[in-house]
Design a protein around this motif. Structure first.
Motif, mmCIF file in Angstrom:
data_model
loop_
_atom_site.group_PDB
_atom_site.id
_atom_site.type_symbol
_atom_site.label_atom_id
_atom_site.label_comp_id
_atom_site.label_asym_id
_atom_site.label_seq_id
_atom_site.Cartn_x
_atom_site.Cartn_y
_atom_site.Cartn_z
ATOM 1 N N LYS A 128 45.622 12.800 -36.623
ATOM 2 C CA LYS A 128 46.542 12.890 -37.753
ATOM 3 C C LYS A 128 47.124 11.527 -38.124
ATOM 4 O O LYS A 128 47.319 11.214 -39.304
ATOM 5 N N SER A 129 47.410 10.711 -37.131
ATOM 6 C CA SER A 129 47.986 9.393 -37.405
ATOM 7 C C SER A 129 46.933 8.369 -37.831
ATOM 8 O O SER A 129 47.274 7.226 -38.120
ATOM 9 N N ARG A 130 45.658 8.800 -37.853
ATOM 10 C CA ARG A 130 44.550 7.930 -38.256
ATOM 11 C C ARG A 130 44.513 6.661 -37.400
ATOM 12 O O ARG A 130 44.553 5.532 -37.902
ATOM 13 N N ALA A 131 44.456 6.850 -36.088
ATOM 14 C CA ALA A 131 44.416 5.711 -35.163
ATOM 15 C C ALA A 131 43.271 4.783 -35.528
ATOM 16 O O ALA A 131 42.148 5.223 -35.824
ATOM 17 N N GLU A 132 43.545 3.494 -35.495
ATOM 18 C CA GLU A 132 42.574 2.501 -35.944
ATOM 19 C C GLU A 132 41.286 2.542 -35.145
ATOM 20 O O GLU A 132 40.197 2.306 -35.685
ATOM 21 N N LYS B 211 49.487 11.348 -42.959
ATOM 22 C CA LYS B 211 49.702 10.862 -41.582
ATOM 23 C C LYS B 211 51.108 11.159 -41.072
ATOM 24 O O LYS B 211 51.490 10.688 -40.003
ATOM 25 N N GLU B 212 51.856 11.927 -41.809
ATOM 26 C CA GLU B 212 53.260 12.158 -41.502
ATOM 27 C C GLU B 212 53.431 12.918 -40.193
ATOM 28 O O GLU B 212 52.763 13.926 -39.957
ATOM 29 N N GLU B 213 54.319 12.421 -39.332
ATOM 30 C CA GLU B 213 54.620 13.126 -38.093
ATOM 31 C C GLU B 213 55.438 14.370 -38.386
ATOM 32 O O GLU B 213 56.111 14.462 -39.410
ATOM 33 N N GLY B 214 55.393 15.330 -37.481
ATOM 34 C CA GLY B 214 56.085 16.590 -37.677
ATOM 35 C C GLY B 214 57.442 16.631 -36.997
ATOM 36 O O GLY B 214 57.982 15.619 -36.569
ATOM 37 N N THR B 215 57.979 17.829 -36.887
ATOM 38 C CA THR B 215 59.295 18.034 -36.280
ATOM 39 C C THR B 215 59.169 19.001 -35.108
ATOM 40 O O THR B 215 58.172 19.705 -34.966
ATOM 41 N N MET B 216 60.208 19.036 -34.288
ATOM 42 C CA MET B 216 60.173 19.803 -33.058
ATOM 43 C C MET B 216 61.489 20.568 -32.867
ATOM 44 O O MET B 216 62.567 20.058 -33.179
ATOM 45 N N LYS B 217 61.378 21.775 -32.346
ATOM 46 C CA LYS B 217 62.546 22.582 -32.011
ATOM 47 C C LYS B 217 62.436 23.010 -30.555
ATOM 48 O O LYS B 217 61.390 23.495 -30.118
ATOM 49 N N VAL B 218 63.473 22.789 -29.787
ATOM 50 C CA VAL B 218 63.492 23.197 -28.379
ATOM 51 C C VAL B 218 64.042 24.619 -28.300
ATOM 52 O O VAL B 218 65.146 24.900 -28.762
ATOM 53 N N LEU B 219 63.243 25.523 -27.724
ATOM 54 C CA LEU B 219 63.660 26.913 -27.567
ATOM 55 C C LEU B 219 64.399 27.110 -26.242
ATOM 56 O O LEU B 219 65.480 27.676 -26.210
ATOM 57 N N LYS B 220 63.790 26.632 -25.167
ATOM 58 C CA LYS B 220 64.406 26.731 -23.843
ATOM 59 C C LYS B 220 63.953 25.527 -23.027
ATOM 60 O O LYS B 220 62.855 25.003 -23.225
ATOM 61 N N THR C 173 58.772 25.138 -26.777
ATOM 62 C CA THR C 173 59.037 24.509 -28.059
ATOM 63 C C THR C 173 58.384 25.257 -29.218
ATOM 64 O O THR C 173 57.445 26.042 -29.042
ATOM 65 N N GLU C 174 58.901 24.939 -30.390
ATOM 66 C CA GLU C 174 58.257 25.319 -31.646
ATOM 67 C C GLU C 174 58.101 24.029 -32.442
ATOM 68 O O GLU C 174 59.048 23.257 -32.559
ATOM 69 N N ALA C 175 56.907 23.797 -32.970
ATOM 70 C CA ALA C 175 56.639 22.553 -33.682
ATOM 71 C C ALA C 175 56.133 22.843 -35.090
ATOM 72 O O ALA C 175 55.439 23.840 -35.320
ATOM 73 N N TYR C 176 56.494 21.961 -36.010
ATOM 74 C CA TYR C 176 56.002 22.034 -37.383
ATOM 75 C C TYR C 176 55.198 20.766 -37.652
ATOM 76 O O TYR C 176 55.683 19.654 -37.473
ATOM 77 N N LYS C 177 53.944 20.964 -38.054
ATOM 78 C CA LYS C 177 53.069 19.835 -38.351
ATOM 79 C C LYS C 177 52.574 19.983 -39.779
ATOM 80 O O LYS C 177 52.063 21.034 -40.171
ATOM 81 N N MET D 114 60.560 14.890 -42.240
ATOM 82 C CA MET D 114 59.242 14.744 -41.633
ATOM 83 C C MET D 114 58.896 13.261 -41.501
ATOM 84 O O MET D 114 59.165 12.474 -42.409
ATOM 85 N N GLY D 115 58.287 12.897 -40.385
ATOM 86 C CA GLY D 115 57.913 11.503 -40.191
ATOM 87 C C GLY D 115 59.138 10.619 -40.133
ATOM 88 O O GLY D 115 60.145 10.944 -39.497
ATOM 89 N N HIS D 116 59.099 9.476 -40.826
ATOM 90 C CA HIS D 116 60.258 8.598 -40.884
ATOM 91 C C HIS D 116 61.301 9.214 -41.803
ATOM 92 O O HIS D 116 61.100 9.335 -43.006
ATOM 93 N N GLN D 117 62.409 9.586 -41.225
ATOM 94 C CA GLN D 117 63.415 10.347 -41.959
ATOM 95 C C GLN D 117 64.156 9.488 -42.982
ATOM 96 O O GLN D 117 64.278 8.273 -42.836
#
Length: 638
Positions: free
Chosen positions: A209-213, A169-178, A159-163, A500-503
């Motif tokens: 990153k998500s600032r877990a309580e 706290k925004e979640e990132g995105t993911m790309k599947v390479l193989k 994978t390749e990920a963007y954070k 990013m995060g909630h689209q």
């Protein structure tokens, strides 16, 4: 139960040339000689590296440049160690010395002081972790094993990920390479559940990153300073946490904070009995007689140039099949092999893997994969020397299974979206006395004025590409005081506004719509059988409507707000351009079995129909279409 394989990784770095200098080895305690899992391994002077697996084993591809052949081994509670790999050396045995300290070195903190310390660490997250977007190269592996240790499913994904920056706290995105998979022939019989979202776990399980309580010093948790140790020569505090209310749906576990920087180095989180009970109510489990009996997550971070970065996320779950008391072990690992934070770009919307990406469904079979530049490392048992060029035993072509109908169905489902919406339709009717006479029937209604009618609609869309959707919609009236039967078939173009995060995804749509709309003229008992609109009506209760039918082009736009992994809030509006419109009378049976009730229509111009508005004969129904509607509802995207 810990994983039984070596983590596969390759190193990508644009500034250096990489060849297949594969180095393997193991890391252990130099006193107890026990294996050390999840040890951080970095290539000195680079952003690259790996971690050991559950058995303390590792594998890493080293750069050809001899300048970058020094490995740095670090693990909480052990002295760090550097080792320069010699030319031709491929099997290493690394021993780490545990950190020792005197009992008077241990710091005791009262509860108020400890919570204050935790709040300081929590507030320093934006300073301690990457303040700019980061691109990660990573490797995801997931497996499902039965009680005998046999693999039911085995999946690998590059994978390749963007954070984004840790300032938010925004979640990132993911790309599947193989990706590739092994699926046993009896996997559905033994484990009838498919997991999705695994490749995204480096985002949604990044608790810092998500600032877990539970990291924040919240009074919903009890905390205890278990002790202190060292990592890379710096003091690290080990802190336990558990819910204040034992019945609360919250986790327990440990996290490790570096004293000097107040950065989180490691988080070990385990589900409580209350959480396991909650998870076991998920329909996919409860409908198949399954129960979650163990669930834990291990998250590791590493330091580089004064900032901390995610290194690995390991997730383990044991599922009990209650009918025959058989346990299935599920394991997923995401290991970061390299990262880059030098003005990195986002992953394009059309290249992003959705949260519902399911390797067990979408990956190619092992015998079809061609990963010549990567090595697949040994599994247990007889699967030695296993790689894409030497596919043996369970991953051989003889293990190829026929495509299961469930997999084919899931491939279709992944492109589907379902919506349930409420529509406000712009139609005008004046306050008047409306009357209908047909044969022996007489209907009348002293109606108030109205500017709109409400309807509910179901929509089904199919995504033919990341930006393009074809969709069908059917709408009906809310109450018997109106009649609505609309059908709309359209093409929709998606326009991503926030990925990013909630689209947030906007859209424009265009299609052809068929409308049939009316208002009630009242009900009457027929008293005898009769014919209307080519259909025979029985001696039943009849309701009449005056209205119109029309068809034409509909154009519109909308926007979807993501609320959760699958659920979106959908808002849209359309404008209708009629091609043909006819005023009609609709009769509908209102008694008898509801599935057998007849309905029919006739043009208002039919000579057998006498229709009047305020006593004046009329060939117009009195209902004016303003040609607009506004829609709001909930959409489920798979």
């Amino acid at each position: 139960m810990l994983t039984r394989w070596i983590v596969i990784l390759f190193l990508l770095n644009n500034t250096m040339c990489y060849t297949q200098n594969l180095t393997q080895g193991s890391v252990s305690d130099n006193l107890k000689f026990c294996s050390l899992p999840f040890v951080n391994i970095g290539i000195k002077g680079t952003h690259g590296g790996t971690t050991t697996n559950g058995l303390g084993e590792f594998s890493i591809n080293l750069p050809s440049n001899p300048k970058y052949r020094t490995l740095v081994f670090s693990s909480i509670g052990y002295e760090s160690k550097e080792y320069t790999v010699k030319e031709g050396e491929s099997n290493l045995s690394i021993h780490l010395a545990p950190h020792t300290y005197d009992i008077d070195e241990i710091t005791i903190m009262p509860d108020s002081t400890l919570r204050s310390f935790l709040r300081k660490a929590f507030n320093k997250i934006p300073d301690n972790y990457s303040s700019v977007p980061t691109k990660y190269e990573g490797f995801y592996r997931a497996s499902i094993q039965n009680q005998k240790g046999e693999y039911l499913r085995f999946m690998e994904v590059l994978t390749e990920a963007y954070k984004s920056s840790y300032k938010n706290k925004e979640e990132g995105t993911m790309k599947v390479l193989k990706s590739r998979k092994y699926i046993a022939k009896n996997d559905v019989k033994d484990f009838p559940v498919y997991y999705y979202g695994g490749v995204h776990q480096m985002h949604y399980l990044d608790y810092v990153k998500s600032r877990a309580e539970f990291l924040s010093g919240s009074h919903k948790y009890n905390y205890n300073l278990v002790g202190q140790t060292k990592n890379r020569g710096k003091i690290v505090y080990k802190i336990s946490f558990a819910p204040s209310n034992i019945d609360a749906n919250r986790s327990k576990g440990y996290f490790y904070i570096e004293h000097e920087s107040l950065a989180y180095l490691k988080i070990e989180k385990e589900s409580t009995p209350a959480q396991l009970e909650k998870r076991s109510t998920v329909p996919a489990l409860t409908l198949n007689g399954l129960k979650s009996i163990y669930f834990d997550v291990n998250v590791n971070y590493t330091a580089f140039d004064g900032k901390f970065y995610l290194k690995s996320v390991i997730r383990t779950e044991d599922i009990l099949k209650q009918r025959d008391s058989v346990t299935t072990h599920c394991l997923s690992e995401y290991i970061i092999s390299s990262f880059d934070d030098d003005e990195v770009g986002k992953i394009a919307f059309e290249e992003q893997a959705p949260i519902t990406y399911t390797p067990s469904v979408e990956a190619v079979f092992y015998h079809q994969s061609d990963w010549k530049e990567f090595n697949t490392l040994p599994l247990e048992g007889n699967q030695h020397d296993l790689d894409s060029l030497k596919v043996k035993s369970i991953l051989s072509s003889n293990a190829k299974r026929n495509s299961d109908w469930r997999i084919n169905m899931m491939k279709i489902m992944r492109n589907l979206e379902f919506s349930y919406v409420i529509s406000i339709n712009g139609v005008n009717s004046a306050a008047a006395n409306y009357q209908l006479d047909y044969q022996h029937l007489n209907f009348k209604n002293d109606k108030n004025s109205s500017d709109y009618v409400l309807s509910y609609a179901t929509q089904i869309g199919y995504k033919i590409s990341p930006h393009n959707v074809i969709q069908g919609q059917t709408a009906k009236q809310f109450s018997r005081e109106s009649f609505i039967k609309n059908h709309y078939y359209s093409y929709k173009r998606l326009i991503p506004l926030k990925t990013m995060g909630h689209q947030i995804i906007a859209n424009v749509n265009m299609g052809w719509e068929w409308q049939k709309v009316g208002f009630s003229l009242g009900t009457q008992k027929s008293g005898q059988d009769f014919y209307f609109g080519g259909k025979k009506f029985k001696n039943e209760k009849i309701q009449a409507y005056a209205g119109y039918k029309s068809n034409g082009l509909s154009v519109g736009s909308g926007i979807d707000f993501q609320l959760s992994n699958l659920i979106h809030l959908s808002l849209s509006g359309n404008y209708f351009i009629p091609s043909k419109t006819q005023d009609i009378i609709i009769l509908q049976e209102r008694s008898g079995f509801f599935l057998g009730r007849k309905g029919a229509q006739e043009n208002l111009s039919n000579s057998n129909i006498q229709y009047s508005i305020d006593g004046l004969p009329s060939l117009k129904c009195g209902l004016e279409n303003k040609n607009w509607n506004v829609i709001m509802g909930i959409k489920m995207k798979f």
